[in-house]
Design a protein around this motif. Sequence first.
Motif, PDB file in Angstrom:
ATOM      1  N   ARG A 181      -8.976  -2.331   4.831  1.00 40.40           N
ATOM      2  CA  ARG A 181      -8.832  -1.285   3.814  1.00 40.40           C
ATOM      3  C   ARG A 181     -10.037  -1.325   2.872  1.00 40.40           C
ATOM      4  NH1 ARG A 181      -3.388   0.409   3.206  1.00 40.40           N
ATOM      5  NH2 ARG A 181      -2.358   0.159   5.222  1.00 40.40           N
ATOM      6  N   GLY A 182     -10.043  -0.424   1.899  1.00 33.88           N
ATOM      7  CA  GLY A 182     -11.106  -0.421   0.912  1.00 33.88           C
ATOM      8  C   GLY A 182     -11.001  -1.608  -0.029  1.00 33.88           C
ATOM      9  N   HIS A 183     -11.964  -1.719  -0.925  1.00 36.31           N
ATOM     10  CA  HIS A 183     -11.964  -2.814  -1.887  1.00 36.31           C
ATOM     11  C   HIS A 183     -10.659  -2.862  -2.662  1.00 36.31           C
ATOM     12  CE1 HIS A 183     -13.238  -5.512  -5.085  1.00 36.31           C
ATOM     13  NE2 HIS A 183     -12.920  -4.585  -5.963  1.00 36.31           N
ATOM     14  N   SER A 184     -10.226  -1.703  -3.133  1.00 37.24           N
ATOM     15  CA  SER A 184      -8.935  -1.571  -3.807  1.00 37.24           C
ATOM     16  C   SER A 184      -8.276  -0.301  -3.292  1.00 37.24           C
ATOM     17  CB  SER A 184      -9.117  -1.509  -5.326  1.00 37.24           C
ATOM     18  OG  SER A 184      -9.760  -0.290  -5.694  1.00 37.24           O
ATOM     19  N   MET A 185      -7.088  -0.028  -3.812  1.00 37.84           N
ATOM     20  CA  MET A 185      -6.365   1.151  -3.342  1.00 37.84           C
ATOM     21  C   MET A 185      -7.070   2.459  -3.709  1.00 37.84           C
ATOM     22  SD  MET A 185      -3.829   0.302  -1.504  1.00 37.84           S
ATOM     23  CE  MET A 185      -2.992   1.891  -1.450  1.00 37.84           C
ATOM     24  N   SER A 186      -7.985   2.413  -4.646  1.00 39.56           N
ATOM     25  CA  SER A 186      -8.703   3.627  -5.054  1.00 39.56           C
ATOM     26  C   SER A 186     -10.010   3.815  -4.292  1.00 39.56           C
ATOM     27  CB  SER A 186      -8.993   3.569  -6.561  1.00 39.56           C
ATOM     28  OG  SER A 186      -9.793   2.437  -6.871  1.00 39.56           O
ATOM     29  N   ASP A 187     -10.283   2.971  -3.312  1.00 36.83           N
ATOM     30  CA  ASP A 187     -11.558   2.982  -2.593  1.00 36.83           C
ATOM     31  C   ASP A 187     -11.392   3.593  -1.197  1.00 36.83           C
ATOM     32  OD1 ASP A 187     -13.979   2.440  -1.372  1.00 36.83           O
ATOM     33  OD2 ASP A 187     -13.618   0.277  -1.192  1.00 36.83           O
ATOM     34  N   PRO A 188     -12.013   4.734  -0.921  1.00 41.09           N
ATOM     35  CA  PRO A 188     -11.905   5.359   0.404  1.00 41.09           C
ATOM     36  C   PRO A 188     -12.781   4.688   1.467  1.00 41.09           C
ATOM     37  CG  PRO A 188     -13.301   6.691  -0.997  1.00 41.09           C
ATOM     38  CD  PRO A 188     -12.767   5.577  -1.869  1.00 41.09           C
ATOM     39  N   GLY A 198       0.815  -1.210   0.000  1.00 39.21           N
ATOM     40  CA  GLY A 198       0.000   0.000   0.000  1.00 39.21           C
ATOM     41  C   GLY A 198       0.847   1.258   0.000  1.00 39.21           C
ATOM     42  N   GLN A 199       1.920   1.242   0.761  1.00 45.14           N
ATOM     43  CA  GLN A 199       2.830   2.389   0.811  1.00 45.14           C
ATOM     44  C   GLN A 199       3.489   2.627  -0.543  1.00 45.14           C
ATOM     45  OE1 GLN A 199       5.992   1.848   3.653  1.00 45.14           O
ATOM     46  NE2 GLN A 199       7.050   3.712   3.065  1.00 45.14           N
ATOM     47  N   LEU A 200       3.964   1.563  -1.160  1.00 47.15           N
ATOM     48  CA  LEU A 200       4.632   1.676  -2.461  1.00 47.15           C
ATOM     49  C   LEU A 200       3.663   2.092  -3.557  1.00 47.15           C
ATOM     50  CD1 LEU A 200       6.858  -1.508  -2.133  1.00 47.15           C
ATOM     51  CD2 LEU A 200       7.692   0.854  -2.199  1.00 47.15           C
ATOM     52  N   TYR A 201       2.420   1.659  -3.430  1.00 50.06           N
ATOM     53  CA  TYR A 201       1.400   2.074  -4.400  1.00 50.06           C
ATOM     54  C   TYR A 201       1.192   3.588  -4.332  1.00 50.06           C
ATOM     55  CZ  TYR A 201      -2.817   1.740  -7.282  1.00 50.06           C
ATOM     56  OH  TYR A 201      -3.738   1.862  -8.300  1.00 50.06           O
ATOM     57  N   GLY A 202       1.166   4.104  -3.103  1.00 57.10           N
ATOM     58  CA  GLY A 202       1.029   5.544  -2.921  1.00 57.10           C
ATOM     59  C   GLY A 202       2.205   6.321  -3.493  1.00 57.10           C
ATOM     60  N   MET A 203       3.369   5.672  -3.554  1.00 55.02           N
ATOM     61  CA  MET A 203       4.563   6.285  -4.126  1.00 55.02           C
ATOM     62  C   MET A 203       4.642   6.072  -5.635  1.00 55.02           C
ATOM     63  SD  MET A 203       7.164   4.934  -1.164  1.00 55.02           S
ATOM     64  CE  MET A 203       8.655   5.479  -2.004  1.00 55.02           C
ATOM     65  N   GLN A 204       3.631   5.412  -6.210  1.00 50.02           N
ATOM     66  CA  GLN A 204       3.551   5.093  -7.642  1.00 50.02           C
ATOM     67  C   GLN A 204       4.661   4.154  -8.109  1.00 50.02           C
ATOM     68  OE1 GLN A 204       3.115   8.837  -9.807  1.00 50.02           O
ATOM     69  NE2 GLN A 204       0.916   8.798  -9.422  1.00 50.02           N
ATOM     70  N   LYS A 205       5.183   3.370  -7.170  1.00 51.97           N
ATOM     71  CA  LYS A 205       6.126   2.314  -7.546  1.00 51.97           C
ATOM     72  C   LYS A 205       5.366   1.129  -8.134  1.00 51.97           C
ATOM     73  CE  LYS A 205      10.068   3.957  -5.748  1.00 51.97           C
ATOM     74  NZ  LYS A 205      11.365   4.055  -6.468  1.00 51.97           N
ATOM     75  N   ILE A 206       4.122   0.975  -7.690  1.00 48.02           N
ATOM     76  CA  ILE A 206       3.233  -0.082  -8.159  1.00 48.02           C
ATOM     77  C   ILE A 206       2.065   0.596  -8.850  1.00 48.02           C
ATOM     78  CG2 ILE A 206       1.690  -1.952  -7.436  1.00 48.02           C
ATOM     79  CD1 ILE A 206       3.614  -2.330  -5.007  1.00 48.02           C
ATOM     80  N   ARG A 207       1.697   0.116 -10.027  1.00 47.91           N
ATOM     81  CA  ARG A 207       0.624   0.741 -10.814  1.00 47.91           C
ATOM     82  C   ARG A 207      -0.536  -0.238 -11.020  1.00 47.91           C
ATOM     83  NH1 ARG A 207       2.623   5.335 -13.464  1.00 47.91           N
ATOM     84  NH2 ARG A 207       4.532   6.002 -12.423  1.00 47.91           N
ATOM     85  N   GLY A 208      -1.596   0.277 -11.590  1.00 50.45           N
ATOM     86  CA  GLY A 208      -2.735  -0.566 -11.938  1.00 50.45           C
ATOM     87  C   GLY A 208      -3.633  -0.836 -10.737  1.00 50.45           C
ATOM     88  N   PHE A 209      -4.484  -1.837 -10.877  1.00 51.38           N
ATOM     89  CA  PHE A 209      -5.371  -2.205  -9.780  1.00 51.38           C
ATOM     90  C   PHE A 209      -4.588  -2.919  -8.688  1.00 51.38           C
ATOM     91  CE2 PHE A 209      -8.267  -1.976 -13.446  1.00 51.38           C
ATOM     92  CZ  PHE A 209      -9.227  -1.132 -12.930  1.00 51.38           C
ATOM     93  N   CYS A 210      -5.021  -2.743  -7.446  1.00 52.54           N
ATOM     94  CA  CYS A 210      -4.305  -3.362  -6.330  1.00 52.54           C
ATOM     95  C   CYS A 210      -5.283  -3.556  -5.170  1.00 52.54           C
ATOM     96  CB  CYS A 210      -3.137  -2.479  -5.907  1.00 52.54           C
ATOM     97  SG  CYS A 210      -2.078  -3.206  -4.645  1.00 52.54           S
TER      98      CYS A 210
END
Length: 336
Positions: free
Chosen positions: A249-256, A34-46
Amino acid sequence: MQTKTDVKTKFTKETYLYWYELMLLLRRFEEKTGQLYGMQKIRGFCHLYIGQEAIAAGAMTATKPEDKFITAYRDHALAIAKGISAKACMAELYGKATGCSKGKGGSMHFFSKEHGFFGGHGIVGAQIGTGAGLALAEQYKGTDNVVLCFFGDGAARQGMLHETFNMAMTWKLPVIFICENNMYAMGTSVERTSNVLDIYKLADAYEMPADSIDGMSCEAVHDGIERAVKRGREKGGPTLLEIKTYRYRGHSMSDPAKYRTKEELEEYKEKDPINEVLRVIQKNKWATEAEIEAINERVKVEVEECVTFAEESPWPSDDELLKDVYIQEDYPFIVD
């Protein structure tokens, strides 16, 4: 970390220490993801597994290495539990050539034939039919292996489930269908999507054995899966297990996750499976504080090393683009 073959059940000191270290690794891996996704090291759905770790832990102690797992897109934790290294998983999230799917699958498509992990599926419910197919293969080959087919409560609304249930019962396939009911299909509660709130009752239409399991308890998960596995190995056919769990957490990283209350989330965190297992270890004096800290440090180092490995791994080469797509070059069953 202990391997699956080191663990003794039923619920010994070794089992609890295995559960604790495994679940902690899964939690820390997902938190780092989750941290790396926020840093845009990981892209796409998560999609993260945080909160649901007891299912992976209990499933591992109730099965043997030869059994097969197949799941949906929330697949990181089950893949690691099944034996795919954290390094190969993190590299896959980065899209690197050293990933478990050669960097071509990303978060939703982890895969390892070697470890008996068959995805990682992005299409909701698609793995249900494929899971039954894997079980048919085991039955055809005459093994006593079983297949654990995981899906979410949202996938329980797919037509694929009903067609597969009917076929699996007719052929008595050695498959355990596991609905990881975390209460929200994306952001929609079970109460708003179905008149049947107890998902395990869907099995009644096919006279399939079924049960409802507390997914916040490693012990309950182990017991429920162990019963179903025994039935499958003894040619008793499939089982549906509704394992009631909760994702923090939310369903995916884009879910608040604004569709649920903070109070509800905190209520489930009070039953956190990692804390519960740790309490049992401490109550029985199965590990000293220094030994617990050593486990924590070992997990921390493993997660740090997997990130370094992913960062330093190469990207897939251009000639990989069309490999592994539709054909296998040495496919043995084509005769001209």
